[in-house]
Design a protein around this motif. Structure first.
Motif, PDB file in Angstrom:
ATOM      1  N   UNK A  70      22.591-119.348 -21.462  1.00  0.00           N
ATOM      2  CA  UNK A  70      22.361-118.469 -22.613  1.00  0.00           C
ATOM      3  C   UNK A  70      21.299-117.419 -22.294  1.00  0.00           C
ATOM      4  N   UNK A  71      20.213-117.853 -21.661  1.00  0.00           N
ATOM      5  CA  UNK A  71      19.129-116.911 -21.402  1.00  0.00           C
ATOM      6  C   UNK A  71      19.516-115.890 -20.322  1.00  0.00           C
ATOM      7  N   UNK A  72      20.461-116.275 -19.459  1.00  0.00           N
ATOM      8  CA  UNK A  72      20.935-115.316 -18.448  1.00  0.00           C
ATOM      9  C   UNK A  72      21.805-114.256 -19.131  1.00  0.00           C
ATOM     10  N   UNK A  73      22.698-114.733 -20.003  1.00  0.00           N
ATOM     11  CA  UNK A  73      23.537-113.795 -20.768  1.00  0.00           C
ATOM     12  C   UNK A  73      22.631-112.860 -21.582  1.00  0.00           C
ATOM     13  N   UNK A  74      21.594-113.432 -22.196  1.00  0.00           N
ATOM     14  CA  UNK A  74      20.660-112.616 -22.994  1.00  0.00           C
ATOM     15  C   UNK A  74      19.966-111.567 -22.123  1.00  0.00           C
ATOM     16  N   UNK A  75      19.583-111.950 -20.905  1.00  0.00           N
ATOM     17  CA  UNK A  75      18.893-111.011 -20.019  1.00  0.00           C
ATOM     18  C   UNK A  75      19.760-109.790 -19.745  1.00  0.00           C
ATOM     19  N   UNK A  76      21.056-110.053 -19.520  1.00  0.00           N
ATOM     20  CA  UNK A  76      21.968-108.951 -19.188  1.00  0.00           C
ATOM     21  C   UNK A  76      22.257-108.123 -20.434  1.00  0.00           C
ATOM     22  N   UNK A  77      22.517-108.793 -21.563  1.00  0.00           N
ATOM     23  CA  UNK A  77      22.843-107.987 -22.744  1.00  0.00           C
ATOM     24  C   UNK A  77      21.615-107.229 -23.243  1.00  0.00           C
ATOM     25  N   UNK A  78      20.437-107.819 -23.094  1.00  0.00           N
ATOM     26  CA  UNK A  78      19.215-107.105 -23.472  1.00  0.00           C
ATOM     27  C   UNK A  78      19.074-105.826 -22.646  1.00  0.00           C
ATOM     28  N   UNK A  79      19.331-105.944 -21.343  1.00  0.00           N
ATOM     29  CA  UNK A  79      19.253-104.759 -20.491  1.00  0.00           C
ATOM     30  C   UNK A  79      20.262-103.708 -20.966  1.00  0.00           C
ATOM     31  N   UNK A  80      21.512-104.153 -21.191  1.00  0.00           N
ATOM     32  CA  UNK A  80      22.560-103.190 -21.537  1.00  0.00           C
ATOM     33  C   UNK A  80      22.303-102.532 -22.892  1.00  0.00           C
ATOM     34  N   UNK A  81      21.711-103.291 -23.808  1.00  0.00           N
ATOM     35  CA  UNK A  81      21.482-102.730 -25.139  1.00  0.00           C
ATOM     36  C   UNK A  81      20.243-101.843 -25.185  1.00  0.00           C
ATOM     37  N   UNK A  82      19.237-102.225 -24.409  1.00  0.00           N
ATOM     38  CA  UNK A  82      17.940-101.590 -24.631  1.00  0.00           C
ATOM     39  C   UNK A  82      17.387-100.742 -23.505  1.00  0.00           C
ATOM     40  N   UNK A  83      17.944-100.910 -22.304  1.00  0.00           N
ATOM     41  CA  UNK A  83      17.305-100.182 -21.215  1.00  0.00           C
ATOM     42  C   UNK A  83      17.743 -98.730 -21.206  1.00  0.00           C
ATOM     43  N   UNK A  84      16.782 -97.847 -21.124  1.00  0.00           N
ATOM     44  CA  UNK A  84      17.126 -96.432 -21.001  1.00  0.00           C
ATOM     45  C   UNK A  84      17.136 -96.030 -19.532  1.00  0.00           C
ATOM     46  N   UNK A  85      16.723 -96.965 -18.690  1.00  0.00           N
ATOM     47  CA  UNK A  85      16.694 -96.691 -17.251  1.00  0.00           C
ATOM     48  C   UNK A  85      18.125 -96.485 -16.754  1.00  0.00           C
ATOM     49  N   UNK A  86      18.312 -95.460 -15.968  1.00  0.00           N
ATOM     50  CA  UNK A  86      19.637 -95.262 -15.357  1.00  0.00           C
ATOM     51  C   UNK A  86      19.586 -95.838 -13.943  1.00  0.00           C
ATOM     52  N   UNK A  87      20.699 -96.407 -13.528  1.00  0.00           N
ATOM     53  CA  UNK A  87      20.736 -96.986 -12.179  1.00  0.00           C
ATOM     54  C   UNK A  87      20.734 -95.894 -11.119  1.00  0.00           C
TER      55      UNK A  87
END
Lengths: 264, 159
Positions: free
Chosen positions: B142-159
């Protein structure tokens, strides 16, 4: 792993000539089955001939009547090809359900088909869609290709080069995956073309097979009701730690029903 | 046999046996022990690296098959100055690891997930499907899924 020589030819003719000059060579495509087999010392080839640099094995061509996929196309390429998804979405879906993302990046359709694993997914699509298998020597009808457990009509040194799938009107692939490996405990590929239905089952028996009784009934009346009394005898089905033959027999009906419902 | 390959943007020339696995080359010849061997049977994904920017299991590819190609391992993910990549930060912020054994593989797979879905709608089901090749025995995922979705929802950083 026993040691071996490693060769990487850049054409089919070079690959064949290396093969014939070696004692006991083996071709390697993506290696998703072969490398684990080598690790377990279940195979001891003198030479591995890597087909990954042969560019003519990598094309995907979609025409009006059929899709032709190069043998070295990965499951990922097949699942993500827009042209395939438009022409034959069931094939893209099937490819997207194989193994896991890392395996789909490396594993190839040619390797899978040549390996003829009884639980592999592609054989069901090939048989249901009446595909043709092109090799370095000839063209083989799918009905003549899969002989048995890990056994095909391929001769020593023969290379699968491409596979062509006639495009149908509708198709669906439903599988009950092994929760760990993703392999099909039972997979059913159902296709419909000019009112002809073909039902191919993988995972259940030693090789992929059709259920002609279901095909006839579904061609007359396309509903789960019309096939509800058809039972595939478990006598010739696989039985292992993943599922008994009786359970596989039961799953065949469940998977075919799901495919019928999707297309209804 | 002598092979050359680019590992984390550095050209390496090494002598390997034809049967040497890529993961063994990385760990034993190049000292890049961040890539882990969990199961050695291509199931667990702890050995995940990028080959020409695709996630693969380095225990199920020969070093020879990777010759003349580009490999990225977990050692090549953080920034030059040692600060973490934003997806690594997201794992830290969301408690995306416990014992940490699977984490290098999880990060390498997550990098491909965030690249693939950065401009698409993503839900938990999709993330879990994309993580099927990586096992974690601690977190319950669950916490791994959360880590990825948190990044996708909130990160403004572009790869």
């Amino acid at each position: 792993m026993y040691n071996f020589n490693y060769k990487k030819p850049s054409s089919i003719s070079e690959a064949k000539s290396i093969f014939s000059s070696c004692d006991d060579a083996s071709y390697i495509a993506g290696g998703m089955t072969l490398i684990p087999t080598l690790k377990q010392r279940l195979a001891m080839p003198s030479d591995l001939i890597d087909l990954s640099s042969i560019s003519e094995l990598k094309s995907i061509k979609v025409e009006e009547e059929c899709i032709t996929v190069g043998a070295m196309c990965s499951h990922k390429q097949i699942s993500e090809s827009d042209k395939i998804r438009t022409a034959l979405p069931a094939l893209s879906n099937l490819a997207s359900m194989i193994g896991d993302p890392q395996v789909r990046n490396r594993g190839t359709i040619g390797g899978s088909v040549a390996n003829s694993d009884p639980s592999a997914d592609y054989p069901a699509a090939l048989l249901s869609l009446n595909a043709k298998i092109y090799t370095s020597e000839r063209t083989i009808d799918v009905e003549d290709f899969f002989i048995g457990l890990f056994e095909t009509a391929l001769n020593e040194g023969e290379i699968v080069t491409k596979i062509s799938f006639p495009i149908c009107e509708k198709a669906s692939y439903k599988k009950f995956p092994n929760p760990a490996s993703g392999y099909a405990v039972v997979g059913a590929f159902l296709s419909m073309k000019n009112d002809i239905i073909r039902v191919a089952i993988t995972g259940a028996g030693p090789k992929v097979f059709r259920i002609k009784q279901m095909e006839e009934k579904l061609s007359k009346s396309f509903s789960t009701d019309s096939i509800k009394d058809i039972v595939v005898s478990h006598d010739d089905l696989n039985s292992d730690l993943h599922a008994s033959s009786e359970y596989r027999s039961h799953l065949i009906n469940v998977m075919v029903n799901r495919a019928v419902l999707e297309l209804t | 046999m002598q092979i050359s390959l680019v590992v984390n943007n550095k050209l390496e020339s090494v002598d390997v046996e034809p049967r040497t696995l890529l993961v063994d080359l990385l760990r034993e010849k190049l000292g890049l022990t961040g890539t882990h061997v969990g199961c050695d049977t291509s199931q667990c994904g702890a050995c995940t690296v990028h080959l020409n920017s695709e996630a693969i299991k380095s225990c199920t590819i020969l070093a020879a098959q990777a010759a003349d190609q580009k490999i990225t391992t977990i050692e090549g993910v953080a920034n030059q100055d040692g600060s973490l990549h934003p997806i690594q930060e997201s794992f830290r912020n969301n408690h995306g690891l416990q014992c940490g054994f699977c984490t290098p593989g999880m990060i390498m797979t997550s990098l491909k997930i965030i690249e693939k879905y950065k401009e698409k709608k993503v839900n938990e089901e999709i993330i879990r499907h994309e993580l099927e090749g990586n096992f974690c025995r601690c977190t319950g995922y669950q916490s791994i899924v959360d880590s990825i979705s948190d990044y996708l929802e909130n990160s403004s950083e572009k790869l």
